[in-house]
Design a protein around this motif. Structure first.
Motif, PDB file in Angstrom:
ATOM      1  N   THR A 145     -23.969  27.983  11.578  1.00  0.00           N
ATOM      2  CA  THR A 145     -24.494  29.233  12.133  1.00  0.00           C
ATOM      3  C   THR A 145     -25.382  29.960  11.122  1.00  0.00           C
ATOM      4  OG1 THR A 145     -22.392  30.318  11.526  1.00  0.00           O
ATOM      5  CG2 THR A 145     -22.632  29.567  13.799  1.00  0.00           C
ATOM      6  N   THR A 146     -25.062  29.861   9.840  1.00  0.00           N
ATOM      7  CA  THR A 146     -25.929  30.446   8.799  1.00  0.00           C
ATOM      8  C   THR A 146     -27.260  29.706   8.758  1.00  0.00           C
ATOM      9  OG1 THR A 146     -23.994  31.058   7.482  1.00  0.00           O
ATOM     10  CG2 THR A 146     -26.110  31.018   6.355  1.00  0.00           C
ATOM     11  N   SER A 147     -27.211  28.391   8.855  1.00  0.00           N
ATOM     12  CA  SER A 147     -28.436  27.581   8.865  1.00  0.00           C
ATOM     13  C   SER A 147     -29.288  27.886  10.086  1.00  0.00           C
ATOM     14  CB  SER A 147     -28.079  26.091   8.845  1.00  0.00           C
ATOM     15  OG  SER A 147     -27.402  25.726   7.668  1.00  0.00           O
ATOM     16  N   ALA A 148     -28.635  28.050  11.232  1.00  0.00           N
ATOM     17  CA  ALA A 148     -29.371  28.279  12.477  1.00  0.00           C
ATOM     18  C   ALA A 148     -30.173  29.576  12.434  1.00  0.00           C
ATOM     19  CB  ALA A 148     -28.397  28.295  13.644  1.00  0.00           C
ATOM     20  N   LYS A 149     -29.619  30.593  11.795  1.00  0.00           N
ATOM     21  CA  LYS A 149     -30.340  31.859  11.691  1.00  0.00           C
ATOM     22  C   LYS A 149     -31.615  31.711  10.884  1.00  0.00           C
ATOM     23  CE  LYS A 149     -26.221  34.754  12.158  1.00  0.00           C
ATOM     24  NZ  LYS A 149     -25.255  35.631  11.448  1.00  0.00           N
ATOM     25  N   LYS A 150     -31.625  30.740   9.973  1.00  0.00           N
ATOM     26  CA  LYS A 150     -32.801  30.514   9.133  1.00  0.00           C
ATOM     27  C   LYS A 150     -33.842  29.625   9.813  1.00  0.00           C
ATOM     28  CE  LYS A 150     -29.943  30.579   4.913  1.00  0.00           C
ATOM     29  NZ  LYS A 150     -30.551  31.740   4.232  1.00  0.00           N
ATOM     30  N   THR A 151     -33.403  28.809  10.769  1.00  0.00           N
ATOM     31  CA  THR A 151     -34.295  27.763  11.293  1.00  0.00           C
ATOM     32  C   THR A 151     -34.541  27.826  12.792  1.00  0.00           C
ATOM     33  OG1 THR A 151     -32.403  26.257  11.537  1.00  0.00           O
ATOM     34  CG2 THR A 151     -33.636  26.150   9.468  1.00  0.00           C
ATOM     35  N   ILE A 152     -33.531  28.198  13.580  1.00  0.00           N
ATOM     36  CA  ILE A 152     -33.680  28.149  15.043  1.00  0.00           C
ATOM     37  C   ILE A 152     -33.142  29.419  15.672  1.00  0.00           C
ATOM     38  CG2 ILE A 152     -33.683  25.642  15.294  1.00  0.00           C
ATOM     39  CD1 ILE A 152     -30.661  25.849  15.924  1.00  0.00           C
ATOM     40  N   ASP A 153     -33.317  30.544  15.019  1.00  0.00           N
ATOM     41  CA  ASP A 153     -32.742  31.804  15.482  1.00  0.00           C
ATOM     42  C   ASP A 153     -33.136  32.080  16.934  1.00  0.00           C
ATOM     43  OD1 ASP A 153     -31.187  33.996  15.233  1.00  0.00           O
ATOM     44  OD2 ASP A 153     -32.722  35.270  14.332  1.00  0.00           O
ATOM     45  N   GLY A 154     -32.146  32.408  17.736  1.00  0.00           N
ATOM     46  CA  GLY A 154     -32.411  32.710  19.140  1.00  0.00           C
ATOM     47  C   GLY A 154     -32.073  31.571  20.075  1.00  0.00           C
ATOM     48  N   LYS A 155     -31.951  30.352  19.537  1.00  0.00           N
ATOM     49  CA  LYS A 155     -31.601  29.205  20.379  1.00  0.00           C
ATOM     50  C   LYS A 155     -30.109  28.929  20.289  1.00  0.00           C
ATOM     51  CE  LYS A 155     -36.045  26.812  20.308  1.00  0.00           C
ATOM     52  NZ  LYS A 155     -36.735  25.520  20.080  1.00  0.00           N
ATOM     53  N   LYS A 156     -29.581  28.359  21.349  1.00  0.00           N
ATOM     54  CA  LYS A 156     -28.193  27.924  21.344  1.00  0.00           C
ATOM     55  C   LYS A 156     -28.093  26.554  20.684  1.00  0.00           C
ATOM     56  CE  LYS A 156     -27.199  30.345  25.694  1.00  0.00           C
ATOM     57  NZ  LYS A 156     -26.828  30.163  27.129  1.00  0.00           N
ATOM     58  N   ILE A 157     -26.934  26.260  20.137  1.00  0.00           N
ATOM     59  CA  ILE A 157     -26.694  24.966  19.507  1.00  0.00           C
ATOM     60  C   ILE A 157     -25.662  24.208  20.332  1.00  0.00           C
ATOM     61  CG2 ILE A 157     -25.974  23.745  17.430  1.00  0.00           C
ATOM     62  CD1 ILE A 157     -26.621  26.294  15.862  1.00  0.00           C
ATOM     63  N   SER A 158     -26.015  22.993  20.731  1.00  0.00           N
ATOM     64  CA  SER A 158     -25.079  22.126  21.437  1.00  0.00           C
ATOM     65  C   SER A 158     -24.637  21.023  20.473  1.00  0.00           C
ATOM     66  CB  SER A 158     -25.732  21.512  22.674  1.00  0.00           C
ATOM     67  OG  SER A 158     -24.837  20.637  23.322  1.00  0.00           O
ATOM     68  N   ILE A 159     -23.367  21.018  20.133  1.00  0.00           N
ATOM     69  CA  ILE A 159     -22.848  20.072  19.146  1.00  0.00           C
ATOM     70  C   ILE A 159     -22.232  18.883  19.866  1.00  0.00           C
ATOM     71  CG2 ILE A 159     -21.181  19.778  17.261  1.00  0.00           C
ATOM     72  CD1 ILE A 159     -21.505  23.039  17.197  1.00  0.00           C
ATOM     73  N   LEU A 160     -22.689  17.691  19.524  1.00  0.00           N
ATOM     74  CA  LEU A 160     -22.150  16.459  20.103  1.00  0.00           C
ATOM     75  C   LEU A 160     -21.332  15.739  19.037  1.00  0.00           C
ATOM     76  CD1 LEU A 160     -25.175  15.008  22.114  1.00  0.00           C
ATOM     77  CD2 LEU A 160     -23.488  16.728  22.808  1.00  0.00           C
ATOM     78  N   VAL A 161     -20.174  15.255  19.443  1.00  0.00           N
ATOM     79  CA  VAL A 161     -19.275  14.597  18.505  1.00  0.00           C
ATOM     80  C   VAL A 161     -18.734  13.309  19.111  1.00  0.00           C
ATOM     81  CG1 VAL A 161     -17.114  14.799  17.207  1.00  0.00           C
ATOM     82  CG2 VAL A 161     -18.570  16.805  17.502  1.00  0.00           C
ATOM     83  N   ALA A 162     -18.813  12.238  18.355  1.00  0.00           N
ATOM     84  CA  ALA A 162     -18.087  11.009  18.682  1.00  0.00           C
ATOM     85  C   ALA A 162     -16.886  10.962  17.755  1.00  0.00           C
ATOM     86  CB  ALA A 162     -18.975   9.789  18.461  1.00  0.00           C
ATOM     87  N   THR A 163     -15.723  10.646  18.284  1.00  0.00           N
ATOM     88  CA  THR A 163     -14.524  10.674  17.446  1.00  0.00           C
ATOM     89  C   THR A 163     -13.648   9.446  17.666  1.00  0.00           C
ATOM     90  OG1 THR A 163     -12.611  12.001  16.766  1.00  0.00           O
ATOM     91  CG2 THR A 163     -13.141  11.985  19.116  1.00  0.00           C
ATOM     92  N   SER A 164     -13.024   9.019  16.570  1.00  0.00           N
ATOM     93  CA  SER A 164     -11.991   7.991  16.674  1.00  0.00           C
ATOM     94  C   SER A 164     -10.621   8.648  16.597  1.00  0.00           C
ATOM     95  CB  SER A 164     -12.174   6.947  15.561  1.00  0.00           C
ATOM     96  OG  SER A 164     -12.233   7.557  14.290  1.00  0.00           O
ATOM     97  N   GLY A 165     -10.593   9.964  16.768  1.00  0.00           N
ATOM     98  CA  GLY A 165      -9.325  10.666  16.870  1.00  0.00           C
ATOM     99  C   GLY A 165      -9.262  12.006  16.178  1.00  0.00           C
ATOM    100  N   ASP A 166      -9.536  12.051  14.879  1.00  0.00           N
ATOM    101  CA  ASP A 166      -9.321  13.276  14.104  1.00  0.00           C
ATOM    102  C   ASP A 166     -10.518  14.218  14.083  1.00  0.00           C
ATOM    103  OD1 ASP A 166      -6.694  12.728  13.447  1.00  0.00           O
ATOM    104  OD2 ASP A 166      -7.229  11.615  11.644  1.00  0.00           O
ATOM    105  N   THR A 167     -11.732  13.674  13.985  1.00  0.00           N
ATOM    106  CA  THR A 167     -12.919  14.530  13.933  1.00  0.00           C
ATOM    107  C   THR A 167     -13.010  15.396  15.182  1.00  0.00           C
ATOM    108  OG1 THR A 167     -14.225  13.066  12.518  1.00  0.00           O
ATOM    109  CG2 THR A 167     -15.441  14.548  13.942  1.00  0.00           C
ATOM    110  N   GLY A 168     -12.707  14.816  16.334  1.00  0.00           N
ATOM    111  CA  GLY A 168     -12.840  15.545  17.592  1.00  0.00           C
ATOM    112  C   GLY A 168     -12.030  16.814  17.612  1.00  0.00           C
ATOM    113  N   LYS A 169     -10.745  16.709  17.331  1.00  0.00           N
ATOM    114  CA  LYS A 169      -9.889  17.889  17.364  1.00  0.00           C
ATOM    115  C   LYS A 169     -10.293  18.895  16.289  1.00  0.00           C
ATOM    116  CE  LYS A 169      -6.542  20.777  18.022  1.00  0.00           C
ATOM    117  NZ  LYS A 169      -6.594  21.746  19.142  1.00  0.00           N
ATOM    118  N   ALA A 170     -10.606  18.416  15.092  1.00  0.00           N
ATOM    119  CA  ALA A 170     -10.982  19.325  14.009  1.00  0.00           C
ATOM    120  C   ALA A 170     -12.268  20.068  14.346  1.00  0.00           C
ATOM    121  CB  ALA A 170     -11.124  18.558  12.700  1.00  0.00           C
TER     122      ALA A 170
END
Length: 500
Positions: A128-153
Motif C-alpha cells: 500500500t505504501t508502494s501503491a501511493k507512490k506509483t498507482i495512487d487512485g487505482k485498486k490493487i487486485s492480488i492474485l496468489v497461487a498456494t500450495s497451502g501456507d501462502t494462501g492463508k497468510a
C-alpha cells in the motif's frame, strides 16, 4: 545518496525503484525483479544489530533495499507488522536448541502458524505504501497461487485492507485438511478463495499467464485496477525473508552460541526456492553462512537440479505429507540463475523458454560449479519424513511438522555423507498442528475415522503440547468458499470477482 533500483531477470535494461517492483509484482516481460546489486554488511554493522529487537533489525535491513521509502514509511511498515498483536512471541522468530550446535528457527509464531507470516504480515504495508507512490487512485487486485501456507497468510494479511482485493488459488487435493479449513473459512469482505482441479504448478502457471494476458489487463484497466502478487515472485515477499536469516545469526552471536565470523550452515525445506534464496542473499550480503542445504520431499526436482545442473519437470508428481513443497516448477530459481550467470538475461530467456516448451533445461558448467560451491541438496520420502518426526520427538521431546522433518532428515544425511559438523540452523516452516494427521500417524496414533478437531485433542494428550488457538478456532467458523474450477477457468474467475 545511495539508490537501490531493480532489474528484470529477463530484460537487463529494466531499471525501476522498489515501489514499482513491489506494486507491479512481476515484470511485464515475465521476469522477476531483482536488486541491481546486493548491499554489503560490515562487521561493525552486523554487530550493531545484536542488541536490537526484530523490528529494529528489519528497519535497518529494509533501509538498504527500499531507498525510495522514507525512514518514517519503513518504520510504519515494520512496526505495523512485527509486534505482539501479530506474533505470539516477543522475539518474532524463536530459536530452539535441539542439541549443542543444532538450532531450530521457528518461523511459525504468526497468526496463521506458518513461515509465510514473516513476510505476509508486512507485505500489505509495503504494497500500500508502494501503491501511493506509483498507482495512487487505482485498486490493487492480488492474485496468489498456494500450495497451502501462502494462501492463508496472504488472506490474513490483506483482509479488509483498503484499496485491495485478494484471490487465492489452491490445488483441490493438494493441501492438508487444516490448511484447507483455514482458507475456506477466511473472513474479510475483499477476499476470495478458489480450489483448482490440478496441482500447485497448475495454479502457479495460471496466475503467471493471467498477469501477462493482454485481454485480461485491458478489462482490468476499465475497472481502474492493477494486478499484484503476494507470492514470492514479488520482491516485497522475498525481501522480508532475508531479515530472519540476518537476525538469527546476530541473535546466536548475542547469545554466545557463535563467535562473529564463525560459519553457520542453514537447512531449508523448500519447493519454490524462495526461502533458501533469502538465505543465499543474506550470505552474499556478508552474513557468515556456510553451506546452504536444500531439502526436498519426493518431488525432488531441486535435488536433481543442484546435483546435476539439469532442471527437468517431466516427472511424476507426488502428493505428499509435506504438501507445501509439492512443486515441480520453482519460480525463485530464476533469480539465483540470473545472478550466477552475471545477469545474462539472454541465457535466462533461453533456459526458461525451454522449461515452458520442453519442460527442461541444463545450465552451463560455470553455473553448475557456483551452485555446488554454495548449495547441497537432498530429499526424502513420506516414510522417512514420519520417521524423522518420531525420532526427534522420542529423543528430544521436540515436535516437528512434516516440512521441518524433511529438513532434519536431509541434514542428518548431509552430516553422514560429508562429516561436516559446522553449527547449523534448521528452518522450521510450520506449526505441527497444521499437519496433525501426518504428525499423529508418525507418532503411532490411529487416524482412521478421526476428524481434524478430534485429532487435535489426541495429539495434545499424546505430546503434552498445545494447539495454537488460530487453528483450533477454525472449528466454529463457517465455510465460505466451496467448489472448484479447471485451470483454464482461472482468468474468468478473476474477472468475475473483480467486477462484483
Amino acid at each position: 545518496m545511495f539508490v537501490m533500483n531493480y532489474k528484470s531477470t529477463r530484460d537487463v535494461k529494466v531499471n525501476v525503484p522498489s515501489a514499482y517492483a513491489i506494486s507491479q509484482g512481476l515484470s511485464s516481460d515475465g521476469g522477476l525483479f531483482v536488486p541491481e546489486n546486493l548491499p554489503k554488511l560490515s562487521e561493525e554493522k552486523i554487530m550493531s544489530l545484536c542488541d536490537m529487537s526484530y523490528a529494529e533489525r528489519a528497519y535497518e535491513i529494509f533501509r538498504l533495499f527500499l531507498t525510495d521509502f522514507t525512514d518514517d514509511e519503513i518504520k510504519h511498515c515494520v512496526n505495523g507488522a512485527y509486534n505482539d498483536k501479530n506474533f505470539a512471541t516477543d522475539n518474532i522468530a524463536e530459536i530452539s536448541h535441539l542439541i549443542p550446535g543444532t538450532y531450530i528457527l521457528e518461523l511459525w509464531h504468526g497468526p496463521t502458524c506458518a513461515f509465510k507470516d514473516m513476510a505476509l504480515q508486512i507485505l500489505p504495508y509495503l504494497l500500500t505504501t508502494s501503491a501511493k507512490k506509483t498507482i495512487d487512485g487505482k485498486k490493487i487486485s492480488i492474485l496468489v497461487a498456494t500450495s497451502g501456507d501462502t494462501g492463508k497468510a496472504a488472506l490474513e494479511g490483506f483482509k479488509d485492507v483498503d484499496g485491495t482485493s485478494i484471490m487465492v488459488f489452491y490445488p483441490e487435493d493438494g493441501v492438508s485438511n487444516m490448511q484447507k479449513r483455514q482458507m475456506t473459512t477466511q473472513e474479510g469482505s475483499n477476499v476470495n478463495v478458489c480450489a483448482v482441479v490440478g496441482n500447485f504448478d497448475d495454479c502457479q502457471s495460471g496466475v503467471k499467464q493471467i498477469f501477462t494476458d493482454k485481454s485480461v489487463i485491458a478489462q482490468l484497466e476499465k475497472a481502474n485496477t492493477v494486478f499484484s502478487s503476494a507470492n514470492s515472485i514479488n520482491w516485497g515477499r522475498l525481501a522480508p525473508q532475508i531479515i530472519y536469516y540476518v537476525s538469527s545469526y546476530v541473535q546466536l552471536v548475542k547469545d554466545g552460541e557463535l563467535k562473529y565470523g564463525e560459519k553457520l550452515n542453514v537447512v531449508v525445506p523448500t519447493g519454490n526456492f524462495g526461502n533458501i534464496l533469502a538465505a543465499y542473499y543474506a550470505k552474499q550480503m556478508g552474513i557468515p553462512i556456510g553451506k546452504l542445504i536444500c531439502a526436498s520431499n519426493a518431488n525432488n526436482v531441486l535435488t536433481d537440479f543442484i546435483n546435476t545442473g539439469i532442471y527437468d519437470r517431466n516427472r511424476k508428481f507426488y502428493t505428499t505429507v509435506s504438501p507445501s513443497m509439492d512443486i515441480l516448477i520453482s519460480s525463485n530459481l530464476e533469480r539465483l540463475l540470473y545472478h550466477l550467470t552475471g545477469e545474462n538475461d539472454k541465457l535466462i530467456n533461453e533456459w526458461f523458454t525451454a522449461l515452458k516448451n520442453d519442460g527442461r533445461y541444463e545450465v552451463n558448467d560455470s553455473v553448475k560449479a557456483a551452485i555446488k560451491e554454495n548449495f547441497y541438496a537432498g530429499c526424502c520420502d513420506d516414510e522417512q519424513t514420519k520417521g524423522a518426526i518420531k525420532e526427534v520427538f522420542d529423543e528430544y521431546s521436540y515436535l516437528m511438522d512434516t516440512h521441518t522433518a524433511v529438513a532434519y532428515k536431509v541434514y542428518e544425511d548431509y552430516k553422514k555423507k560429508t562429516g561436516d559438523n559446522t553449527k547449523t540452523l534448521i528452518a522450521s516452516t510450520a506449526n505441527p498442528y497444521k499437519f496433525g494427521f501426518a504428525v499423529y500417524d508418525a507418532l503411532g496414533g490411529e487416524t482412521e475415522g478421526v476428524d481434524e478437531f478430534e485429532l487435535i485433542g489426541k495429539l495434545e494428550k499424546l505430546t503434552k503440547t498445545t494447539c495454537p488457538k488460530a487453528l483450533s478456532d477454525t472449528k466454529n467458523k463457517p465455510v465460505r468458499f466451496t467448489g472448484s474450477i479447471k485451470p483454464e477457468e482461472m482468468a474468468e474467475a478473476v474477472l468475475e470477482f473483480i467486477n462484483k
